[in-house]
Enzyme design. Sequence first.
Site, PDB file in Angstrom:
ATOM      1  N   ASP A  73      17.121  99.033  89.834  1.00 41.47           N
ATOM      2  CA  ASP A  73      15.990  98.126  89.623  1.00 41.47           C
ATOM      3  C   ASP A  73      16.545  96.853  88.983  1.00 41.47           C
ATOM      4  O   ASP A  73      17.281  96.918  87.992  1.00 41.47           O
ATOM      5  CB  ASP A  73      14.956  98.800  88.698  1.00 41.47           C
ATOM      6  N   HIS A 118       8.068 104.842  95.644  1.00 34.88           N
ATOM      7  CA  HIS A 118       9.336 104.899  94.904  1.00 34.88           C
ATOM      8  C   HIS A 118       9.134 105.661  93.603  1.00 34.88           C
ATOM      9  O   HIS A 118       8.051 105.670  93.030  1.00 34.88           O
ATOM     10  CB  HIS A 118       9.898 103.505  94.622  1.00 34.88           C
TER      11      HIS A 118
HETATM   12  P1  AMP Z   1       6.339  99.378  90.647  1.00 30.14           P
HETATM   13  O1  AMP Z   1       5.834  98.341  89.687  1.00 30.14           O
HETATM   14  O2  AMP Z   1       6.249 100.789  90.185  1.00 30.14           O
HETATM   15  O3  AMP Z   1       5.743  99.163  92.027  1.00 30.14           O
HETATM   16  O4  AMP Z   1       7.896  99.123  90.735  1.00 30.14           O
HETATM   17  C1  AMP Z   1       8.500  98.143  91.522  1.00 30.14           C
HETATM   18  C2  AMP Z   1       9.849  97.894  90.916  1.00 30.14           C
HETATM   19  O5  AMP Z   1      10.664  97.238  91.888  1.00 30.14           O
HETATM   20  C3  AMP Z   1       9.838  96.990  89.682  1.00 30.14           C
HETATM   21  O6  AMP Z   1      10.340  97.722  88.558  1.00 30.14           O
HETATM   22  C4  AMP Z   1      10.741  95.837  90.059  1.00 30.14           C
HETATM   23  O7  AMP Z   1      11.572  95.449  89.000  1.00 30.14           O
HETATM   24  C5  AMP Z   1      11.544  96.409  91.211  1.00 30.14           C
HETATM   25  N1  AMP Z   1      12.046  95.449  92.181  1.00 30.14           N
HETATM   26  C6  AMP Z   1      11.333  94.482  92.812  1.00 30.14           C
HETATM   27  N2  AMP Z   1      12.104  93.815  93.692  1.00 30.14           N
HETATM   28  C7  AMP Z   1      13.335  94.398  93.632  1.00 30.14           C
HETATM   29  C8  AMP Z   1      14.583  94.173  94.296  1.00 30.14           C
HETATM   30  N3  AMP Z   1      14.720  93.213  95.218  1.00 30.14           N
HETATM   31  N4  AMP Z   1      15.642  94.956  93.979  1.00 30.14           N
HETATM   32  C9  AMP Z   1      15.502  95.930  93.051  1.00 30.14           C
HETATM   33  N5  AMP Z   1      14.363  96.191  92.384  1.00 30.14           N
HETATM   34  C10 AMP Z   1      13.299  95.438  92.667  1.00 30.14           C
END
Ligand code: AMP
Length: 134
Positions: free
Chosen positions: A30, A99
Amino acid sequence: MSDCIFCKIVDGSIPSYKILENENCYAFLDIFPANRGHTLVIPKKHVKDVHEADAATYAHVASTAKEVADLLAAKLGSDGTTIFQMSREAGWQTVFHLHMHVIPRWDNDGLHKPWDIAPASEESLIDVAQQITK
Ligand code: AMP
Ligand code: ZN
């Protein structure tokens, strides 16, 4: 799904820090981590959330999250693990491709539970149990 950032991570059109991969799942860092080593585990096929996932897909994600949890604990020497799965906006989901967050934890790492701890009344527990018991 063409406009999904996690599908783009799976197909390599968006870069990621890969931790491991198997037939059904992909795990990567993340980029806004709660802690060092915070890893996301996703199914390779697009599925939105826990409610839309078939049981087998959800099981693949859960077992891969367990593998990642063990890997992080072994390699980082963490003291514990928190696994979160958010579904739908009301469940705090912001990226709508299923996820699991696997977050290595250390004693006194300063993270907080996202809810306040308070006891429920016996009446309210009986009421909700009656409503949801199978
Ligand atoms: P959620 O809020 O549970 O939907 O989690 C989405 C997660 O994806 C967040 O913790 C973000 O920091 C992470 N995230 C968003 N874009 C990316 C990316 N390009 N690479 C890695 N993590 C990401
Ligand atoms: Zn997707």
